[in-house]
Design an enzyme around this catalytic site. Structure first.
Site, PDB file in Angstrom:
ATOM      1  N   HIS A 100      43.152  51.464  51.248  1.00 55.03           N
ATOM      2  CA  HIS A 100      42.344  51.357  50.028  1.00 55.03           C
ATOM      3  C   HIS A 100      42.905  50.261  49.121  1.00 55.03           C
ATOM      4  CE1 HIS A 100      40.027  53.195  46.569  1.00 55.03           C
ATOM      5  NE2 HIS A 100      40.974  52.554  45.902  1.00 55.03           N
ATOM      6  N   GLU A 101      44.201  50.338  48.836  1.00 56.88           N
ATOM      7  CA  GLU A 101      44.823  49.342  47.956  1.00 56.88           C
ATOM      8  C   GLU A 101      44.856  47.965  48.616  1.00 56.88           C
ATOM      9  OE1 GLU A 101      45.120  50.040  45.008  1.00 56.88           O
ATOM     10  OE2 GLU A 101      45.096  52.234  45.086  1.00 56.88           O
ATOM     11  N   HIS A 125      41.685  46.192  47.780  1.00 59.90           N
ATOM     12  CA  HIS A 125      41.770  45.517  46.476  1.00 59.90           C
ATOM     13  C   HIS A 125      42.548  44.210  46.590  1.00 59.90           C
ATOM     14  CE1 HIS A 125      39.988  48.675  44.116  1.00 59.90           C
ATOM     15  NE2 HIS A 125      40.941  49.559  44.384  1.00 59.90           N
ATOM     16  N   HIS A 166      40.547  41.521  48.233  1.00 58.71           N
ATOM     17  CA  HIS A 166      39.509  41.069  47.297  1.00 58.71           C
ATOM     18  C   HIS A 166      40.113  40.054  46.323  1.00 58.71           C
ATOM     19  CE1 HIS A 166      35.874  42.528  44.658  1.00 58.71           C
ATOM     20  NE2 HIS A 166      35.861  41.224  44.858  1.00 58.71           N
TER      21      HIS A 166
END
Length: 617
Positions: free
Chosen positions: A401-402, A405, A408
């Site tokens: 999940h991190e 980020h 991105h």
């Protein structure tokens, strides 16, 4: 590959008390930002002197395209360097919140931003005098000025919410106070809160956030019950303090709302991304209209756990008995990298750099900030990830999940000028939750065993519970408390307790005996840091629905679908977030992403129910 690591190894790592005992490879390398604290100090002093020069542009911004470009470039470069300073101070503090030196450096940066905000208070009022015809002429005269086109046109869109130079100066200085409630909450919660100690299986355990997260997932129901009650009752001993902090934060948001001439704190929070408030209200309406789906999940959990009555403290326990999905960091990294194959070689290679070049602070240590995050604000360096890895499937899921980020931020920083490198919170959770979808899909391809497959499918439902339903509940709670303060009500910790408990019981079907929400759960609001971010959490839910739609395109679509998604990750803030998602292939103006998500949740539950029936349960 399914990990076989012993659970006791995970616990031993998670309870390391001293940061110096952790291997260097599991700690982030902040020297990539500044070699030493002294280097940080020297750079701060240099910037503090440099920023005084911005006043030379006062009264001249609209005189020529060349002057405007020069001023915006100066401002952008200075903010970029200040953000890098701030990132270093913040992450140094987060690795051990008890170290007052770094807490002081964070406060210095708040003061520096406030000082610079006051110095530049003339800029936006001057820019707001630009007319569209003049601005278009400037773009023609100075091609490089188009770098700032989105910023300038968006600023003019919000013209009605900007004040005079004096008003802007006061608002800049108000930032010295507006973050106080959040700062006090963070310091108290992470560094000074007197966490309870409890006896678990003959061992004395300090119930800090990392251990709470670990032991609430125990297979032993008595342990879970004891951990929940002990943790939340301790929180409630400080109900008045937490209540005063949260009330202060809401009032700070209300001050900015009135000063900016918005109708509500919600409207102000969403206007930065030009997001209609209807998107927020429709989410709450849609989730409330589909609570039966949520209750179906809760009843499925009750069935899988073999319980007559499901309690709130059962919600983090393993769904499948004797299937302990435990992973070393190395095993998690291997699974994550393989799951990212649909996103291409370049995406995977950068992900490897994150794992191998110490972008990640992996394990908990005494005083370390709880939870997990990705910080991609160091534009000229690389993103960083803070983890509190405990070796469970959920930790592996949090890591990818991190990483979403981080990718991105990395891709945007590489493609966009700093002025356009930031991206809206509204789209921030898309990349992270899509990474989770890819991991779940990959793990399900590897696993045929019914019990283990149930566990992985269950993990998807856990994500849906935590991201769609739980975050929407948080968003509704935020809406309720902000509305009441806006009407002139003074709220105390006791008021927050009552409102939170009633809302939680409605969501979890307490009165229908779907899931019993014990009285002490009323304190849960008091340890949620996101309530200090002002209407942040709803975007976890909207992003979850967007990523569900996009993950189907990435996994089962065309190369063009995958290219559009990667272009979206590189787009930064060159368009409004809803427009960026349309470009990626999903329209948040419709109910389609939400409807697809509910359909997928029900499909997963149907498969799990079929497996249970086949297993005779």
């Amino acid at each position: 590959m399914i990990a076989t690591m012993l659970f006791s190894t995970t616990v031993a790592v998670s309870q390391m008390k001293v940061r110096d005992e952790l291997p260097e490879k599991y700690k982030w390398n902040l020297s990539d930002l500044y070699a030493t604290d002294e280097a940080w100090r020297a750079e701060k002093e240099k910037i503090q002197q440099k920023m005084q020069e911005v006043t030379r542009y006062q009264g001249k911004l609209t005189q020529s395209a060349a002057t405007l470009l020069e001023a915006l470039s100066f401002n952008s470069t200075l903010i970029k360097d200040m953000v890098r300073l701030s990132s270093y101070a913040s992450m140094k503090s987060d690795q051990d919140t008890r170290v007052t030196k770094y807490a002081g450096m964070k406060q210095e940066m708040q003061q520096l931003f406030a000082e610079y905000g006051a110095l530049t208070s003339f800029m936006e009022p001057e820019l707001l005098t630009l007319q569209e015809e003049q601005l278009n002429r400037f773009f023609t005269q100075e091609k490089e000025l188009t770098t700032y086109k989105f910023y300038l046109t968006d600023l003019l869109r919000k013209r009605a919410h900007r004040g005079s130079e004096e008003v802007e100066k006061v608002l800049a200085y108000s930032s010295l106070m507006s973050g106080n409630a959040a700062n006090i909450f963070s310091t108290f919660s992470n560094a000074e809160f007197p966490h309870a100690e409890i006896d678990l299986n003959g061992e004395r355990i300090k119930l800090n956030p990392a251990n709470f997260a670990l032991y609430r997932a125990s297979e032993d129901r008595n342990v879970r019950s004891k951990v929940f009650e002990t943790y939340f009752r301790k929180l409630n001993e400080f109900q008045r303090t937490f209540g005063a902090q949260l009330y202060g934060n809401i009032n700070a948001a209300l001050f900015a709302t009135k000063a900016r001439k918005y109708e509500s704190t919600l409207q102000r929070a969403l206007d930065d991304g030009n997001i209609p408030t209807a998107v927020f209200h429709n989410l709450i309406k849609n989730v409330n209209g589909n609570l039966e789906t949520f209750h179906r999940y809760l009843n499925l959990r009750k069935r899988m756990m073999g319980l007559d009555t499901l309690h709130y403290y059962d919600l983090y326990a393993p769904l499948v008995e004797k299937v302990d999905l435990a992973y070393t960091v190395e095993e998690a990294v291997e699974n994550i990298l393989k799951s990212l194959k649909p996103l291409g070689t370049d995406y995977i290679n950068v992900s490897k750099k994150a794992f191998n070049e110490r972008w990640i602070d992996m394990y908990p240590n005494e005083g370390k900030r709880s939870g997990a995050y990705s910080n991609g604000s160091a534009y000229d360096v690389h993103p960083y990830i803070l983890m509190n890895y405990n070796g469970k499937y959920n930790d592996m899921s949090t890591l990818t999940h991190e990483l979403g980020h981080t990718m991105h931020s990395y891709l945007t920083n590489k493609k966009q000028h700093f002025a356009n490198a930031d991206y809206s919170i509204f789209v921030a959770e898309v990349a992270s939750t899509l990474n989770e979808e890819l991991l779940n899909d990959y793990m399900l391809q590897q696993i045929k065993d019914d019990k283990t497959r149930l566990a992985i499918l269950g993990n998807y439902l856990e994500g849906a519970k935590g991201t769609l339903f739980r975050q929407t509940q948080f968003a509704e709670f935020e809406s309720m408390i902000h509305d009441r303060v806006a009407k002139g009500e003074a709220l105390t910790g006791e008021d927050f307790d009552q409102m939170y408990l009633e809302l939680t019981r409605r969501y979890y079907g307490h009165d229908k005996n779907v899931c019993i929400v014990d009285d002490y759960i009323k304190s849960e609001w008091s340890y949620i840091p996101h309530f200090y971010y002002n209407f942040y959490v709803y975007q976890y839910a909207t992003s979850f629905t967007a990523s569900t739609a996009l993950s189907e395109k990435v996994l089962r679509g065309t190369d063009e679908d995958r290219r559009r998604y990667l272009d979206f990750l590189s787009a930064g803030s060159t368009k409004y977030p809803v427009e960026l998602l349309v470009d990626a292939g999903v329209d948040m103006n419709t109910s389609e992403p939400f409807d697809l998500t509910i359909a997928k949740i029900n499909k997963v539950m149907a498969e799990m129910e079929a497996i249970l029936t086949r297993m005779g349960k």
